[in-house]
Write a protein that holds these residues in place. Structure first.
Motif, PDB file in Angstrom:
ATOM      1  N   ASP A  29      -7.417  -8.750  -3.265  1.00 10.77           N
ATOM      2  CA  ASP A  29      -7.980  -8.378  -4.562  1.00 10.77           C
ATOM      3  C   ASP A  29      -8.236  -6.882  -4.638  1.00 10.77           C
ATOM      4  OD1 ASP A  29      -7.884 -10.992  -5.343  1.00 10.77           O
ATOM      5  OD2 ASP A  29      -9.999 -11.411  -4.961  1.00 10.77           O
ATOM      6  N   ALA A  30      -8.595  -6.290  -3.484  1.00  8.03           N
ATOM      7  CA  ALA A  30      -8.876  -4.855  -3.465  1.00  8.03           C
ATOM      8  C   ALA A  30      -7.621  -4.013  -3.666  1.00  8.03           C
ATOM      9  CB  ALA A  30      -9.544  -4.467  -2.149  1.00  8.03           C
ATOM     10  N   LEU A  31      -6.439  -4.642  -3.474  1.00 10.31           N
ATOM     11  CA  LEU A  31      -5.186  -3.921  -3.669  1.00 10.31           C
ATOM     12  C   LEU A  31      -4.745  -3.873  -5.127  1.00 10.31           C
ATOM     13  CD1 LEU A  31      -3.140  -5.228  -0.607  1.00 10.31           C
ATOM     14  CD2 LEU A  31      -3.896  -2.888  -0.982  1.00 10.31           C
ATOM     15  N   GLU A  32      -5.467  -4.574  -6.000  1.00 14.17           N
ATOM     16  CA  GLU A  32      -5.153  -4.513  -7.423  1.00 14.17           C
ATOM     17  C   GLU A  32      -5.240  -3.064  -7.899  1.00 14.17           C
ATOM     18  OE1 GLU A  32      -4.123  -6.680  -9.484  1.00 14.17           O
ATOM     19  OE2 GLU A  32      -4.432  -8.615  -8.494  1.00 14.17           O
TER      20      GLU A  32
ATOM     21  N   ASN B 294     -13.512   4.057  -4.098  1.00 13.52           N
ATOM     22  CA  ASN B 294     -13.816   4.504  -2.752  1.00 13.52           C
ATOM     23  C   ASN B 294     -12.957   5.695  -2.336  1.00 13.52           C
ATOM     24  OD1 ASN B 294     -15.661   2.410  -2.366  1.00 13.52           O
ATOM     25  ND2 ASN B 294     -14.009   0.984  -1.797  1.00 13.52           N
TER      26      ASN B 294
ATOM     27  N   ARG C 221       0.827  -1.203   0.000  1.00  5.89           N
ATOM     28  CA  ARG C 221       0.000   0.000   0.000  1.00  5.89           C
ATOM     29  C   ARG C 221       0.866   1.261   0.000  1.00  5.89           C
ATOM     30  NH1 ARG C 221      -2.762  -0.667   4.492  1.00  5.89           N
ATOM     31  NH2 ARG C 221      -4.655  -1.522   3.556  1.00  5.89           N
TER      32      ARG C 221
ATOM     33  N   ARG D 132     -10.227 -11.202  -0.271  1.00  9.20           N
ATOM     34  CA  ARG D 132     -10.988 -10.007  -0.642  1.00  9.20           C
ATOM     35  C   ARG D 132     -10.131  -8.748  -0.494  1.00  9.20           C
ATOM     36  NH1 ARG D 132     -14.723 -10.381   2.930  1.00  9.20           N
ATOM     37  NH2 ARG D 132     -15.967 -11.847   1.724  1.00  9.20           N
ATOM     38  N   ALA D 133      -9.367  -8.700   0.620  1.00 11.26           N
ATOM     39  CA  ALA D 133      -8.507  -7.545   0.854  1.00 11.26           C
ATOM     40  C   ALA D 133      -7.381  -7.470  -0.175  1.00 11.26           C
ATOM     41  CB  ALA D 133      -7.917  -7.602   2.262  1.00 11.26           C
TER      42      ALA D 133
ATOM     43  N   ALA E 205      -8.413  -0.758  -7.909  1.00 10.60           N
ATOM     44  CA  ALA E 205      -9.509  -1.352  -7.142  1.00 10.60           C
ATOM     45  C   ALA E 205     -10.014  -0.423  -6.069  1.00 10.60           C
ATOM     46  CB  ALA E 205      -9.056  -2.677  -6.516  1.00 10.60           C
ATOM     47  N   GLY E 206      -9.125   0.389  -5.476  1.00 13.51           N
ATOM     48  CA  GLY E 206      -9.546   1.263  -4.392  1.00 13.51           C
ATOM     49  C   GLY E 206      -9.968   2.637  -4.839  1.00 13.51           C
TER      50      GLY E 206
ATOM     51  N   PRO F 163      -7.836   0.264   0.250  1.00 19.39           N
ATOM     52  CA  PRO F 163      -8.794  -0.586   0.978  1.00 19.39           C
ATOM     53  C   PRO F 163      -8.307  -0.889   2.368  1.00 19.39           C
ATOM     54  CG  PRO F 163      -7.455  -1.926  -0.494  1.00 19.39           C
ATOM     55  CD  PRO F 163      -7.055  -0.487  -0.739  1.00 19.39           C
ATOM     56  N   SER F 164      -9.229  -1.261   3.218  1.00 20.22           N
ATOM     57  CA  SER F 164      -8.884  -1.665   4.589  1.00 20.22           C
ATOM     58  C   SER F 164      -8.691  -3.158   4.610  1.00 20.22           C
ATOM     59  CB  SER F 164      -9.975  -1.268   5.563  1.00 20.22           C
ATOM     60  OG  SER F 164     -11.191  -1.861   5.209  1.00 20.22           O
TER      61      SER F 164
END
Length: 231
Positions: A211-214, A221, A140, A208-209, A217-218, A225-226
């Protein structure tokens, strides 16, 4: 150097705590004693634990009540609890243990090898969880532009680190899938099924977390992602 996981042992009888330490010492993790439910709750205020071994029959606050307090706290509600009891009151008593949030319910005297093997599963999952969270935090920072400074000779590019994280998680997912297949029959006991279900929930949250770092992806929002809560 990888930090050792902490295992909380809760029993009002010193000889039982000594026996648990003898059984689990081979795992080479940090064993923390608590002689009452109140003492266990105090330990959980400051330290993170991979798993809790909790005696059911204790004076004052018994194991069921202690587990209820643990599950009500956001910080500790996802820590796996293995109930230990010297008295088997039948299916209703066992069901009460699972209803209180236990992932396993073991009657004494128990097989030391079996107990050690079950605890090792949760220790391994905890260590993988910690490792993935640390690497995801580094990723991140890199995605936000904080990892491009010189002086970090072995820092991987974000894309490469993300791929490594995904591969490591995939290996754990494969192990969990194999476990689920072994339990996919009528002979599987409730304890094993509950353990497998807990592992599946944790791995789903991690995937899920990750995948959200792709990349991108964030963005929807407005920020990174958290990550799921650490157990």
């Amino acid at each position: 150097m990888v930090q050792k996981a902490k295992i909380l042992l809760v029993d009002d009888r010193p000889e039982n705590l000594l026996a648990l330490e003898a059984i689990l010492s081979a795992l080479d993790q940090t064993l923390v004693r608590a002689s009452s439910g109140e003492e266990a709750l105090k330990a959980l205020l400051t330290d993170d634990f991979a798993v809790i071994l909790l005696d059911v029959q204790m004076p004052g606050m018994d194991g069921f009540e202690t587990a209820a307090h643990i599950k009500r706290r956001e910080r500790t509600r996802d820590i796996p609890i293995i109930f230990l009891t010297a008295i088997n009151h039948g299916p209703h008593h066992t069901f009460r243990g699972y209803a209180a949030g236990a992932v396993d319910y073991i009657s004494k005297p128990f097989d030391p090898w079996v107990l050690r093997a079950k605890v090792s599963v949760f220790v391994e999952l905890y260590m993988k969880n910690c490792q993935l969270r640390e690497q995801a935090a580094l990723l991140r920072l890199q995605l936000e532009g904080g990892g491009g400074r010189s002086g970090v000779g072995d820092t991987k590019e974000p894309a490469g680190l993300l791929a490594e994280l995904s591969a490591r998680l995939a290996a754990v997912e494969e192990q969990a899938e194999a476990l689920s297949k072994q339990l996919d029959d009528d002979s599987a006991d409730a304890a094993a099924v509950a353990t497998a279900a807990h592992l599946e929930r944790k791995l789903t949250g991690l995937r899920r977390a990750l995948d959200a770092l792709e990349p991108g992806a964030g963005s929807a929002n407005g920020g990174p992602p958290s990550l799921p809560a650490q157990n």
